[in-house]
Design a protein around this motif. Structure first.
Motif, PDB file in Angstrom:
ATOM      1  N   ASN A  95       0.813  -1.226   0.000  1.00 25.14           N
ATOM      2  CA  ASN A  95       0.000   0.000   0.000  1.00 25.14           C
ATOM      3  C   ASN A  95       0.850   1.283   0.000  1.00 25.14           C
ATOM      4  N   ASP A  96       1.925   1.277  -0.796  1.00 23.23           N
ATOM      5  CA  ASP A  96       2.796   2.448  -0.931  1.00 23.23           C
ATOM      6  C   ASP A  96       3.595   2.798   0.318  1.00 23.23           C
ATOM      7  N   VAL A  97       3.750   1.839   1.227  1.00 22.18           N
ATOM      8  CA  VAL A  97       4.633   2.105   2.368  1.00 22.18           C
ATOM      9  C   VAL A  97       5.650   0.970   2.523  1.00 22.18           C
ATOM     10  N   PHE A  98       6.751   1.301   3.198  1.00 24.88           N
ATOM     11  CA  PHE A  98       7.755   0.286   3.545  1.00 24.88           C
ATOM     12  C   PHE A  98       7.606  -0.047   5.022  1.00 24.88           C
ATOM     13  N   VAL A  99       7.605  -1.336   5.346  1.00 25.11           N
ATOM     14  CA  VAL A  99       7.537  -1.738   6.752  1.00 25.11           C
ATOM     15  C   VAL A  99       8.734  -2.644   7.038  1.00 25.11           C
ATOM     16  N   LYS A 100       9.660  -2.150   7.867  1.00 21.53           N
ATOM     17  CA  LYS A 100      10.821  -2.966   8.254  1.00 21.53           C
ATOM     18  C   LYS A 100      10.505  -3.648   9.579  1.00 21.53           C
ATOM     19  N   LEU A 101      10.858  -4.910   9.712  1.00 20.99           N
ATOM     20  CA  LEU A 101      10.598  -5.625  10.968  1.00 20.99           C
ATOM     21  C   LEU A 101      11.373  -6.917  11.033  1.00 20.99           C
ATOM     22  N   ASP A 102      11.478  -7.460  12.237  1.00 20.42           N
ATOM     23  CA  ASP A 102      11.990  -8.812  12.440  1.00 20.42           C
ATOM     24  C   ASP A 102      10.762  -9.700  12.561  1.00 20.42           C
ATOM     25  N   VAL A 103      10.628 -10.679  11.659  1.00 19.46           N
ATOM     26  CA  VAL A 103       9.377 -11.448  11.589  1.00 19.46           C
ATOM     27  C   VAL A 103       9.153 -12.362  12.799  1.00 19.46           C
ATOM     28  N   GLU A 104      10.211 -12.555  13.609  1.00 21.36           N
ATOM     29  CA  GLU A 104      10.043 -13.381  14.810  1.00 21.36           C
ATOM     30  C   GLU A 104       9.814 -12.543  16.066  1.00 21.36           C
ATOM     31  N   LYS A 105      10.333 -11.316  16.052  1.00 22.74           N
ATOM     32  CA  LYS A 105      10.245 -10.490  17.270  1.00 22.74           C
ATOM     33  C   LYS A 105       9.044  -9.566  17.271  1.00 22.74           C
ATOM     34  N   VAL A 106       8.397  -9.450  16.088  1.00 24.07           N
ATOM     35  CA  VAL A 106       7.295  -8.507  15.926  1.00 24.07           C
ATOM     36  C   VAL A 106       6.160  -9.210  15.183  1.00 24.07           C
ATOM     37  N   TYR A 107       4.921  -9.008  15.616  1.00 26.37           N
ATOM     38  CA  TYR A 107       3.782  -9.573  14.871  1.00 26.37           C
ATOM     39  C   TYR A 107       3.627  -8.822  13.545  1.00 26.37           C
ATOM     40  N   PHE A 108       3.451  -9.563  12.468  1.00 24.51           N
ATOM     41  CA  PHE A 108       3.102  -8.919  11.189  1.00 24.51           C
ATOM     42  C   PHE A 108       2.442  -9.955  10.297  1.00 24.51           C
ATOM     43  N   SER A 109       1.355  -9.557   9.628  1.00 20.24           N
ATOM     44  CA  SER A 109       0.742 -10.462   8.669  1.00 20.24           C
ATOM     45  C   SER A 109       0.541  -9.764   7.327  1.00 20.24           C
TER      46      SER A 109
END
Ligand code: SAM
Length: 278
Positions: A95-109
């Motif tokens: 959706n026109d944004v960048f989301v940086k994360l650690d997939v194990e330390k942070v919830y993201f779907s």
């Protein structure tokens, strides 16, 4: 993904029986591919499956399998690297944004990207929006980028998710619209001394415990988005939870929509109850 599916590339490497067990669904977050349900019978073949993915899908750098489902207050999974670079941090574009994360330390779907878009499209010009449980900032970022809102507040209790969210706000140049807070919504929201036009509650497991809090901080005629996991025969339970909280808070409500926003097993859905309050 690509024209040919994974089973095609594995044809010469696995028996017919093993091939049938290869999961046909997985999540892709940035350059990481994650198997949510990886069959035990294929444990000895996981390396070859992972390497086949890396060889044929060049945008994938790491292959993971979930070894423990989302759990705990932070709703994080346990993930094992089965092939590729030894990393769990990535940058996902949606959706026109960048989301940086650690997939194990942070919830993201990544499966929630169209739901995030749906909400952003509902936001009217100049709204003040609150995202309870804001994680790595995906909802605030998508709303800030895809609507004419005045501001988006986000509150998250997982310090690592909050740290990524702060970085993501900068990376997406959304500092003028997004304000993030680290802590428990129960402690932070009362201190804000503020009411919102729209409140999002993306905590489908146990979110009902926070409905009364949301109702205290929604403006008259404001809208709440309450998430829940429900069997398709029991969608009415979402309204029951809303009704109970509104009765306790002495507020009137009107359900606008019960939106399906993801199927998790046969006939079992993540839903969002959109309701107005006065
Ligand atoms: N909104 C994010 C997203 O869609 O990527 C995260 C959703 S995740 C299902 C729920 C989030 O709520 C987790 O990041 C968890 O750490 C956070 N959380 C749980 N209880 C909380 C609380 N009492 N106050 C603030 N955040 C909380």
């Amino acid at each position: 993904m690509a024209k040919r599916n994974l089973k095609y590339y594995l044809k010469t490497k696995l028996s017919d029986k093993q091939l049938q067990l290869v999961p046909s669904s997985f999540d892709v977050v940035g350059d990481i591919l994650i198997f949510s349900e990886f069959p035990k019978q294929l444990t000895k073949k996981e390396k070859i499956i992972g390497q086949t993915i890396l060889k044929n899908y060049h945008h994938i750098k790491t292959v993971l399998k979930k070894t423990k489902k989302y759990s705990g207050e932070f709703r994080t999974p346990k993930l094992k690297i089965i092939a590729g670079e030894k990393k769990k941090e990535t940058v996902c574009k949606e959706n026109d944004v960048f989301v940086k994360l650690d997939v194990e330390k942070v919830y993201f779907s990544p499966r929630m990207s169209s739901e995030r878009k749906r909400i952003a499209e509902l936001v009217k010009p100049n709204e003040s929006v609150l995202v309870m449980f804001s994680g790595s900032g995906a909802y605030p970022l998508v709303i800030a980028k895809n609507s004419k809102c005045k501001e988006v507040y986000g509150i998250e209790i997982n310090p690592i998710a909050h740290k990524y969210a702060l970085e993501n706000v900068k990376k997406n140049k959304s500092e003028n619209k997004i304000r993030l807070f680290l802590g428990d919504v129960r402690k932070i929201i009362p201190k804000l001394n503020k009411k919102f036009d729209r409140i999002l509650m993306p905590l489908p497991k146990g979110g009902e415990d926070f409905l009364v809090l949301a109702l205290k901080h929604i403006k008259n005629n404001g809208i709440v988005h309450f998430y829940d996991f429900l069997h398709e025969d029991e969608f009415y339970k979402a309204e029951e939870k809303v009704k109970e909280a509104c009765n306790k808070s002495n507020k009137k409500y009107k359900i606008i929509e019960i939106a399906k926003c993801g199927q998790y097993s046969p006939r079992f859905y993540r839903i969002c109850a959109d309701f107005s309050v006065d």
